[in-house]
Design a protein around this motif. Structure first.
Motif, PDB file in Angstrom:
ATOM      1  N   VAL A  31       0.857  -1.185   0.000  1.00 13.86           N
ATOM      2  CA  VAL A  31       0.000   0.000   0.000  1.00 13.86           C
ATOM      3  C   VAL A  31       0.891   1.232   0.000  1.00 13.86           C
ATOM      4  O   VAL A  31       2.103   1.133   0.161  1.00 13.86           O
ATOM      5  CB  VAL A  31      -0.970   0.032   1.214  1.00 13.86           C
ATOM      6  N   ARG A  32       0.258   2.379  -0.169  1.00 15.74           N
ATOM      7  CA  ARG A  32       1.001   3.638  -0.150  1.00 15.74           C
ATOM      8  C   ARG A  32       0.432   4.522   0.951  1.00 15.74           C
ATOM      9  O   ARG A  32      -0.774   4.723   1.033  1.00 15.74           O
ATOM     10  CB  ARG A  32       0.882   4.331  -1.500  1.00 15.74           C
ATOM     11  N   LEU A  33       1.300   5.017   1.790  1.00 16.07           N
ATOM     12  CA  LEU A  33       0.908   5.955   2.831  1.00 16.07           C
ATOM     13  C   LEU A  33       0.319   7.198   2.177  1.00 16.07           C
ATOM     14  O   LEU A  33       0.898   7.745   1.235  1.00 16.07           O
ATOM     15  CB  LEU A  33       2.145   6.330   3.652  1.00 16.07           C
ATOM     16  N   PHE A  34      -0.820   7.660   2.658  1.00 21.87           N
ATOM     17  CA  PHE A  34      -1.411   8.917   2.183  1.00 21.87           C
ATOM     18  C   PHE A  34      -0.620  10.064   2.805  1.00 21.87           C
ATOM     19  O   PHE A  34      -0.070  10.904   2.123  1.00 21.87           O
ATOM     20  CB  PHE A  34      -2.887   8.939   2.541  1.00 21.87           C
ATOM     21  N   TYR A  42      -1.967   7.753   7.862  1.00 20.17           N
ATOM     22  CA  TYR A  42      -3.201   7.702   7.082  1.00 20.17           C
ATOM     23  C   TYR A  42      -3.010   6.937   5.771  1.00 20.17           C
ATOM     24  O   TYR A  42      -1.994   7.094   5.093  1.00 20.17           O
ATOM     25  CB  TYR A  42      -3.664   9.127   6.755  1.00 20.17           C
ATOM     26  N   PHE A  43      -4.032   6.174   5.415  1.00 18.65           N
ATOM     27  CA  PHE A  43      -4.030   5.363   4.203  1.00 18.65           C
ATOM     28  C   PHE A  43      -5.391   5.466   3.533  1.00 18.65           C
ATOM     29  O   PHE A  43      -6.375   5.824   4.169  1.00 18.65           O
ATOM     30  CB  PHE A  43      -3.777   3.883   4.550  1.00 18.65           C
ATOM     31  N   GLY A  44      -5.435   5.095   2.265  1.00 19.94           N
ATOM     32  CA  GLY A  44      -6.698   5.060   1.550  1.00 19.94           C
ATOM     33  C   GLY A  44      -6.962   3.678   0.992  1.00 19.94           C
ATOM     34  O   GLY A  44      -6.033   2.915   0.707  1.00 19.94           O
ATOM     35  N   ARG A  95      -9.079  15.314  -1.074  1.00 17.66           N
ATOM     36  CA  ARG A  95      -7.620  15.438  -1.216  1.00 17.66           C
ATOM     37  C   ARG A  95      -6.995  14.107  -1.651  1.00 17.66           C
ATOM     38  O   ARG A  95      -6.131  14.063  -2.528  1.00 17.66           O
ATOM     39  CB  ARG A  95      -7.025  15.893   0.118  1.00 17.66           C
ATOM     40  N   LEU A  96      -7.447  13.020  -1.023  1.00 16.28           N
ATOM     41  CA  LEU A  96      -6.958  11.687  -1.397  1.00 16.28           C
ATOM     42  C   LEU A  96      -7.326  11.392  -2.841  1.00 16.28           C
ATOM     43  O   LEU A  96      -6.488  10.933  -3.620  1.00 16.28           O
ATOM     44  CB  LEU A  96      -7.552  10.618  -0.474  1.00 16.28           C
TER      45      LEU A  96
END
Length: 144
Positions: A31-34, A42-44, A95-96
């Motif tokens: 995954v990629r950190l937001f 925070y993550f999405g 924003r995400l």
């Protein structure tokens, strides 16, 4: 170590591995950190995905950030263990979505309505490097 050391490392190495539980079976994915700040990491994700379902059923996670150096002697990882909280913030969600518009192109549709943000705001975090290979019991942990 100060929590800012962990925030800086995660921000500099945003591609990480997140483990969930699916019943008694661990599941890990890239995954990629937001973003990260003093309020959490925070993550999405997208609500139809298995990861979302697993997190809603069991919010306990472990995340591993890795610096991936050319020289393996400089390898370092940061393990973050905690409980996920879903974030209901429409501005943050926009924003995400704006940051990840390329996913709309891949999916062929607007993903904002099914996007979710989650954070780990409490837990345990620590660094590990190759020099710690036989010293795990003595590693410094930060509870936040």
């Amino acid at each position: 170590m100060d929590i800012n050391d962990y925030i800086s490392f995660a921000s500099a190495n945003p591609v990480c591995y997140l483990a969930t539980c699916d019943g008694d079976q661990p599941r890990v994915r890239t995954v990629r950190l937001f973003f990260a700040d003093k309020t959490g990491f925070y993550f999405g994700t997208l609500s139809p995905k298995d990861m979302s379902k697993q997190l809603h059923h069991n919010p306990k996670v472990e995340v591993c950030f890795y610096n991936n150096p050319h020289n393996q002697a400089q390898a370092k990882q940061m393990r973050l263990t905690g409980t996920v909280e879903f974030v209901d913030d429409p501005k943050m969600l926009q924003r995400l979505h704006k940051k990840r518009l390329y996913l709309d192109d891949i999916a062929g549709r607007d993903l904002e309505p099914i996007s979710e943000i989650f954070k780990v705001s409490t837990g345990d975090v620590h660094f590990w490097s190759l020099s710690d290979v036989m010293n795990e019991a003595n590693l410094e942990h930060k509870v936040f």
